[in-house]
Design a protein around this motif. Structure first.
Motif, PDB file in Angstrom:
ATOM      1  N   ARG A  87     -41.533 -19.934  -6.478  1.00 26.12           N
ATOM      2  CA  ARG A  87     -41.080 -18.564  -6.733  1.00 26.12           C
ATOM      3  C   ARG A  87     -39.573 -18.440  -6.522  1.00 26.12           C
ATOM      4  NH1 ARG A  87     -45.610 -17.325  -3.692  1.00 26.12           N
ATOM      5  NH2 ARG A  87     -44.345 -16.622  -1.931  1.00 26.12           N
ATOM      6  N   LEU A  88     -39.053 -19.129  -5.505  1.00 28.47           N
ATOM      7  CA  LEU A  88     -37.620 -19.074  -5.239  1.00 28.47           C
ATOM      8  C   LEU A  88     -36.826 -19.618  -6.418  1.00 28.47           C
ATOM      9  CD1 LEU A  88     -35.196 -18.612  -3.338  1.00 28.47           C
ATOM     10  CD2 LEU A  88     -35.555 -20.935  -2.500  1.00 28.47           C
ATOM     11  N   VAL A  89     -37.220 -20.781  -6.906  1.00 25.05           N
ATOM     12  CA  VAL A  89     -36.499 -21.388  -8.026  1.00 25.05           C
ATOM     13  C   VAL A  89     -36.583 -20.500  -9.263  1.00 25.05           C
ATOM     14  CG1 VAL A  89     -36.402 -23.376  -9.577  1.00 25.05           C
ATOM     15  CG2 VAL A  89     -36.845 -23.722  -7.138  1.00 25.05           C
ATOM     16  N   LEU A  90     -37.756 -19.956  -9.534  1.00 26.41           N
ATOM     17  CA  LEU A  90     -37.915 -19.081 -10.692  1.00 26.41           C
ATOM     18  C   LEU A  90     -37.105 -17.797 -10.536  1.00 26.41           C
ATOM     19  CD1 LEU A  90     -41.750 -19.447 -11.405  1.00 26.41           C
ATOM     20  CD2 LEU A  90     -39.848 -20.542 -12.602  1.00 26.41           C
ATOM     21  N   ALA A  91     -37.081 -17.252  -9.325  1.00 28.97           N
ATOM     22  CA  ALA A  91     -36.318 -16.027  -9.080  1.00 28.97           C
ATOM     23  C   ALA A  91     -34.824 -16.271  -9.270  1.00 28.97           C
ATOM     24  CB  ALA A  91     -36.593 -15.504  -7.675  1.00 28.97           C
ATOM     25  N   VAL A  92     -34.338 -17.431  -8.838  1.00 24.38           N
ATOM     26  CA  VAL A  92     -32.923 -17.764  -9.049  1.00 24.38           C
ATOM     27  C   VAL A  92     -32.633 -17.907 -10.536  1.00 24.38           C
ATOM     28  CG1 VAL A  92     -31.160 -19.536  -8.718  1.00 24.38           C
ATOM     29  CG2 VAL A  92     -32.584 -18.830  -6.793  1.00 24.38           C
ATOM     30  N   LEU A  93     -33.512 -18.597 -11.259  1.00 24.87           N
ATOM     31  CA  LEU A  93     -33.310 -18.769 -12.702  1.00 24.87           C
ATOM     32  C   LEU A  93     -33.271 -17.427 -13.426  1.00 24.87           C
ATOM     33  CD1 LEU A  93     -35.586 -21.867 -13.410  1.00 24.87           C
ATOM     34  CD2 LEU A  93     -33.111 -21.739 -13.766  1.00 24.87           C
ATOM     35  N   LYS A  94     -34.153 -16.515 -13.040  1.00 29.67           N
ATOM     36  CA  LYS A  94     -34.160 -15.195 -13.661  1.00 29.67           C
ATOM     37  C   LYS A  94     -32.914 -14.407 -13.280  1.00 29.67           C
ATOM     38  CE  LYS A  94     -39.205 -14.658 -13.951  1.00 29.67           C
ATOM     39  NZ  LYS A  94     -40.371 -13.843 -13.505  1.00 29.67           N
ATOM     40  N   ALA A 147     -30.232  -7.874  -0.658  1.00 27.23           N
ATOM     41  CA  ALA A 147     -31.692  -7.875  -0.537  1.00 27.23           C
ATOM     42  C   ALA A 147     -32.267  -9.207  -0.993  1.00 27.23           C
ATOM     43  CB  ALA A 147     -32.289  -6.732  -1.353  1.00 27.23           C
ATOM     44  N   PHE A 148     -31.705  -9.758  -2.071  1.00 27.56           N
ATOM     45  CA  PHE A 148     -32.175 -11.052  -2.558  1.00 27.56           C
ATOM     46  C   PHE A 148     -31.899 -12.137  -1.530  1.00 27.56           C
ATOM     47  CE2 PHE A 148     -32.173 -15.054  -4.737  1.00 27.56           C
ATOM     48  CZ  PHE A 148     -33.117 -14.920  -5.753  1.00 27.56           C
ATOM     49  N   GLU A 149     -30.695 -12.134  -0.983  1.00 29.05           N
ATOM     50  CA  GLU A 149     -30.328 -13.163  -0.013  1.00 29.05           C
ATOM     51  C   GLU A 149     -31.243 -13.121   1.211  1.00 29.05           C
ATOM     52  OE1 GLU A 149     -26.363 -14.788   2.381  1.00 29.05           O
ATOM     53  OE2 GLU A 149     -26.385 -12.778   1.507  1.00 29.05           O
ATOM     54  N   LYS A 150     -31.637 -11.930   1.621  1.00 24.78           N
ATOM     55  CA  LYS A 150     -32.503 -11.768   2.791  1.00 24.78           C
ATOM     56  C   LYS A 150     -33.987 -11.842   2.432  1.00 24.78           C
ATOM     57  CE  LYS A 150     -30.934  -7.782   4.171  1.00 24.78           C
ATOM     58  NZ  LYS A 150     -30.730  -6.571   5.017  1.00 24.78           N
ATOM     59  N   ILE A 151     -34.287 -11.879   1.130  1.00 30.54           N
ATOM     60  CA  ILE A 151     -35.671 -11.824   0.628  1.00 30.54           C
ATOM     61  C   ILE A 151     -36.370 -10.612   1.248  1.00 30.54           C
ATOM     62  CG2 ILE A 151     -37.749 -13.156   0.084  1.00 30.54           C
ATOM     63  CD1 ILE A 151     -36.307 -15.681   0.751  1.00 30.54           C
ATOM     64  N   ILE A 211     -32.783  -7.703 -10.592  1.00 29.42           N
ATOM     65  CA  ILE A 211     -32.611  -8.596  -9.452  1.00 29.42           C
ATOM     66  C   ILE A 211     -33.468  -8.124  -8.286  1.00 29.42           C
ATOM     67  CG2 ILE A 211     -30.949  -9.439  -7.738  1.00 29.42           C
ATOM     68  CD1 ILE A 211     -28.816  -9.337  -9.976  1.00 29.42           C
ATOM     69  N   CYS A 212     -33.564  -6.818  -8.111  1.00 25.70           N
ATOM     70  CA  CYS A 212     -34.438  -6.272  -7.056  1.00 25.70           C
ATOM     71  C   CYS A 212     -35.893  -6.624  -7.340  1.00 25.70           C
ATOM     72  CB  CYS A 212     -34.264  -4.762  -6.966  1.00 25.70           C
ATOM     73  SG  CYS A 212     -32.660  -4.235  -6.330  1.00 25.70           S
ATOM     74  N   GLU A 213     -36.298  -6.543  -8.585  1.00 26.74           N
ATOM     75  CA  GLU A 213     -37.675  -6.898  -8.944  1.00 26.74           C
ATOM     76  C   GLU A 213     -37.929  -8.379  -8.691  1.00 26.74           C
ATOM     77  OE1 GLU A 213     -38.203  -5.620 -12.971  1.00 26.74           O
ATOM     78  OE2 GLU A 213     -38.419  -3.505 -12.438  1.00 26.74           O
ATOM     79  N   HIS A 214     -36.929  -9.226  -8.960  1.00 27.96           N
ATOM     80  CA  HIS A 214     -37.079 -10.658  -8.673  1.00 27.96           C
ATOM     81  C   HIS A 214     -37.246 -10.883  -7.170  1.00 27.96           C
ATOM     82  CE1 HIS A 214     -35.958 -10.849 -12.761  1.00 27.96           C
ATOM     83  NE2 HIS A 214     -34.664 -11.058 -12.618  1.00 27.96           N
ATOM     84  N   THR A 215     -36.560 -10.072  -6.373  1.00 26.82           N
ATOM     85  CA  THR A 215     -36.678 -10.181  -4.916  1.00 26.82           C
ATOM     86  C   THR A 215     -38.079  -9.825  -4.460  1.00 26.82           C
ATOM     87  OG1 THR A 215     -34.327  -9.656  -4.621  1.00 26.82           O
ATOM     88  CG2 THR A 215     -35.765  -9.353  -2.709  1.00 26.82           C
ATOM     89  N   ILE A 216     -38.636  -8.768  -5.029  1.00 24.70           N
ATOM     90  CA  ILE A 216     -39.997  -8.363  -4.670  1.00 24.70           C
ATOM     91  C   ILE A 216     -40.989  -9.442  -5.094  1.00 24.70           C
ATOM     92  CG2 ILE A 216     -41.807  -6.650  -5.064  1.00 24.70           C
ATOM     93  CD1 ILE A 216     -39.543  -4.568  -5.437  1.00 24.70           C
ATOM     94  N   PHE A 217     -40.785 -10.013  -6.266  1.00 25.87           N
ATOM     95  CA  PHE A 217     -41.618 -11.128  -6.728  1.00 25.87           C
ATOM     96  C   PHE A 217     -41.543 -12.290  -5.753  1.00 25.87           C
ATOM     97  CE2 PHE A 217     -41.091 -15.263  -8.965  1.00 25.87           C
ATOM     98  CZ  PHE A 217     -42.427 -15.509  -9.260  1.00 25.87           C
ATOM     99  N   LEU A 218     -40.337 -12.611  -5.303  1.00 25.18           N
ATOM    100  CA  LEU A 218     -40.131 -13.717  -4.375  1.00 25.18           C
ATOM    101  C   LEU A 218     -40.807 -13.446  -3.038  1.00 25.18           C
ATOM    102  CD1 LEU A 218     -38.779 -16.343  -3.491  1.00 25.18           C
ATOM    103  CD2 LEU A 218     -36.644 -15.070  -3.188  1.00 25.18           C
ATOM    104  N   SER A 219     -40.709 -12.217  -2.570  1.00 26.22           N
ATOM    105  CA  SER A 219     -41.259 -11.863  -1.272  1.00 26.22           C
ATOM    106  C   SER A 219     -42.770 -11.674  -1.292  1.00 26.22           C
ATOM    107  CB  SER A 219     -40.597 -10.576  -0.769  1.00 26.22           C
ATOM    108  OG  SER A 219     -41.178 -10.134   0.440  1.00 26.22           O
ATOM    109  N   LYS A 220     -43.273 -11.042  -2.349  1.00 23.02           N
ATOM    110  CA  LYS A 220     -44.674 -10.644  -2.377  1.00 23.02           C
ATOM    111  C   LYS A 220     -45.557 -11.509  -3.269  1.00 23.02           C
ATOM    112  CE  LYS A 220     -44.099  -7.241   0.439  1.00 23.02           C
ATOM    113  NZ  LYS A 220     -44.764  -7.195   1.761  1.00 23.02           N
ATOM    114  N   GLY A 221     -44.938 -12.373  -4.063  1.00 25.50           N
ATOM    115  CA  GLY A 221     -45.729 -13.283  -4.889  1.00 25.50           C
ATOM    116  C   GLY A 221     -46.398 -12.626  -6.074  1.00 25.50           C
ATOM    117  N   ARG A 222     -45.837 -11.519  -6.533  1.00 21.67           N
ATOM    118  CA  ARG A 222     -46.420 -10.826  -7.679  1.00 21.67           C
ATOM    119  C   ARG A 222     -45.339 -10.450  -8.670  1.00 21.67           C
ATOM    120  NH1 ARG A 222     -49.968  -5.174  -7.836  1.00 21.67           N
ATOM    121  NH2 ARG A 222     -49.880  -4.933 -10.112  1.00 21.67           N
TER     122      ARG A 222
END
Length: 241
Positions: A87-94, A147-151, A211-222
């Motif tokens: 998820r981290l790698v995908l979130a960075v790519l997005k 927010a992304f940096e802190k997940i 980017i905020c949505e990518h953070t939520i994806f990274l944190s919550k897995g959805r």
């Protein structure tokens, strides 16, 4: 500073590769932020030299995108990450795609000034409104990156709601520009300039929201793309299984 939410593997090298992906993203975003800030300054102060610098800086942002993308693809190929690492790698790519687009939008604002006819400047009140809208977009982007940096899903949710204020500014500025064009044909060129800049800033807000949505994806897995704010709240409030 390394994020203790990232990594935790037996391989220190793997942890460093993941940390580096995030740090490079933040470096790229820093360039795009400066590019956008300079573009706003250039447009509101009619600084042609600065506008040209904004245009030239876009290459650096693009080079970052290529470099980070290659780094992430290398991690995918060699490490075959799973779960949170994937998820981290995908979130960075997005996210680098969104940051690259913000750089493009900054360049677009600079080009509006460079194409401006001499003496054909917006009124100071219009420039002031764009400056206020631009500061909101810059602040939203900065908070989204933190927010992304802190997940931090809660912080990301708070930040993405700021997009409403930017959308409201855009709607108001566009209505004012349309009214001016309808009442005075001489204002068409100026109003189009203002509209182009306002649209670019509105899109910056959209990318910050992404980017905020990518953070939520990274944190919550959805994957939370296209969810309403209320639905996002439910995702953020739900504890991971």
């Amino acid at each position: 500073m390394p994020n203790n939410k990232i990594g935790g593997h037996y391989s220190q090298a793997y942890d460093e590769e993941l940390q580096q992906a995030v740090m490079r993203l933040l470096q790229m975003a820093g360039l795009a932020q400066q590019q956008l800030s300079d573009a706003l300054t250039a447009f509101t102060s009619a600084d042609l030299a600065l506008a040209k610098q904004v245009k030239a800086a876009d290459r650096k942002v693009n080079n970052f995108e290529v470099d980070i993308s290659e780094h992430c693809l290398d991690i995918l190929a060699r490490r075959q990450p799973a779960a949170g690492d994937l998820r981290l790698v995908l979130a960075v790519l997005k996210s680098i795609n969104d940051v690259e687009r913000i750089g493009d939008l900054a360049k677009r604002i600079g080009k509006v000034l460079l194409k401006e006819e001499p003496g054909n400047r917006p009124q100071q009140s219009q420039l002031d409104e764009l400056a206020v809208m631009g500061q909101k977009a810059l602040q939203m982007l900065q908070r989204a990156l933190v927010a992304f940096e802190k997940i931090d899903a809660d912080e990301a949710l708070d930040v993405l709601r700021e997009d409403r204020a930017i959308d409201d500014d855009y709607a108001r500025i566009m209505q004012q520009s349309l009214t001016m064009m309808m009442h005075d044909a001489r204002q068409i060129s100026i109003s189009l300039q203002v509209s182009h800049v306002a649209k670019a800033l509105e899109r910056v807000g959209d990318h910050a929201r992404n980017i905020c949505e990518h953070t939520i994806f990274l944190s919550k897995g959805r994957n939370v793309a296209h969810l309403s704010d209320d639905e996002l709240q439910q995702v953020v409030d739900k504890k991971r299984d």
